[in-house]
Design an enzyme around this catalytic site. Structure first.
Site, PDB file in Angstrom:
ATOM      1  N   SER A 108       0.513  -1.588   0.172  1.00 50.57           N
ATOM      2  CA  SER A 108      -0.037  -0.177  -0.459  1.00 50.57           C
ATOM      3  C   SER A 108       0.795   0.959  -0.175  1.00 50.57           C
ATOM      4  O   SER A 108       2.234   1.270  -0.247  1.00 50.57           O
ATOM      5  CB  SER A 108      -0.910   0.286   0.811  1.00 50.57           C
ATOM      6  N   SER A 110       0.323   3.632   2.407  1.00 55.51           N
ATOM      7  CA  SER A 110       0.859   4.561   3.611  1.00 55.51           C
ATOM      8  C   SER A 110       1.493   5.220   4.404  1.00 55.51           C
ATOM      9  O   SER A 110       1.972   5.505   5.000  1.00 55.51           O
ATOM     10  CB  SER A 110       0.067   3.468   4.805  1.00 55.51           C
ATOM     11  N   LYS A 165       4.766   0.805  10.107  1.00 50.19           N
ATOM     12  CA  LYS A 165       4.877   1.882  10.232  1.00 50.19           C
ATOM     13  C   LYS A 165       5.723   1.958  10.736  1.00 50.19           C
ATOM     14  O   LYS A 165       6.389   1.869  10.901  1.00 50.19           O
ATOM     15  CB  LYS A 165       3.049   2.452  10.842  1.00 50.19           C
ATOM     16  N   SER A 269      -3.517   6.937   5.335  1.00 51.40           N
ATOM     17  CA  SER A 269      -3.146   6.476   6.435  1.00 51.40           C
ATOM     18  C   SER A 269      -3.603   5.684   7.493  1.00 51.40           C
ATOM     19  O   SER A 269      -4.450   6.449   8.151  1.00 51.40           O
ATOM     20  CB  SER A 269      -1.439   5.887   7.112  1.00 51.40           C
TER      21      SER A 269
END
Length: 304
Positions: A108, A110, A165, A269
């Site tokens: 993704s 994010s 993250k 995100s």
């Protein structure tokens, strides 16, 4: 444990394959090979006795057949031969992935601009301590996540999924996010404006900044047409009482043994703002290197 979890847990699949091939390899060395040797010796004794009888009667014998009989009886069955060949390879891969480095693919956007879709990354499995594979239980303390680290972890709402993250808050930190700006322990984080960033997948321009956390600096993106927080997407997560939300602001005090995570693509995100903290037991490792991106070879390099 359902089928989806099993199929998604490659470490478990590797472990089962290693055990099965290892058991076969072990049994072959200490049992099957000896049985084949015993059968070959018995057959050779009978062969030699027959040849001796023929020779005594003046009949010529064929000694080449002796070697063929021995080779045929000592030959490993195909299933044992393949298991013995695969076992050391599977064991090596299992050890490397479980205790040293594990590869992941970024699915993704994010973490744009730090990581983009298609990046193949390596994750250091021992930076935050040595853990038992599959159980993910820490057995040796090495270090703890630091603010600014890019970390892979098991998604708290679905342990079958791996998320990536950036660590924004460590245990005890007070994290405030207001008007798309962070404050850590009541000290405003400094931001430096950069040229707008063109995202390849969406072909959209985003505001780009250098975010200077107390322990590191990195780039982040903001979208002009999105709010800092979508209250409707905030879940009722564990330790929810440690956070206070308002329309454009939230403040969280990170509980002991937990971490507050955010994506660098801030307005695109789903992270700790919405589903809560990441407990220590969910940690997989620290992302440190992009080793390939088939669409852009220039992506190869360290992660900051």
């Amino acid at each position: 444990m359902n089928l989806q979890v099993i199929l998604s847990n490659f470490a478990l699949i590797l472990f089962v394959a290693m055990v099965l091939t290892g058991v076969i390899w072990f049994l072959d060395i200490f049992y099957f090979a000896r049985q084949r040797r015993l059968a070959a010796d018995t057959a050779l004794v009978a062969f030699d006795h027959r040849n001796a009888t023929l020779a005594a009667d003046g009949i010529k014998t064929d000694n080449a057949s002796r070697h063929a009989i021995e080779a045929a009886l000592l030959r490993q069955p195909t299933w044992i031969e393949y298991s013995g060949s695969f076992f050391p390879v599977i064991a090596l891969v299992f050890v490397l992935r479980s205790f040293l480095y594990e590869p992941f693919k970024i699915p993704s956007s994010s973490m744009v601009p730090t990581l983009v879709i298609g990046d193949l990354i390596l994750v250091n499995k021992f930076t935050y301590g040595v853990r038992l594979p599959i159980l993910n239980k820490k057995i040796i303390e090495v270090g703890d996540p630091q603010r600014g680290d890019v970390m892979v972890f098991k998604y708290p709402k679905d342990l079958a999924q791996d998320y990536i993250k950036r660590v924004i808050g460590v245990p005890g930190d007070k994290i405030t996010y207001e008007n798309k700006r962070l404050t850590v322990n009541d000290k405003p984080v400094q931001y430096t404006s950069m040229d707008d960033y063109l995202e390849d997948d969406s072909l959209e321009y985003h505001q780009q900044f250098t975010e200077n956390l107390p322990d590191s600096s990195h780039r982040i993106l903001n979208s002009k047409n999105k709010r800092a927080l979508d209250l409707g997407s905030v879940d009722n997560f564990p330790h929810r009482e440690a956070c206070v939300y308002s329309y454009e602001k939230f403040t969280c005090i990170v509980p002991e043994g937990n971490y507050f995570m955010m994506g660098d693509n801030r307005d695109n995100s789903a992270d700790s703002r919405y589903w809560g903290f990441v407990p220590n037991k969910n940690i997989v490792g620290k992302a440190f290197f992009v080793w390939m991106n088939l669409g852009n070879w220039k992506r190869i390099g360290g992660i900051h």
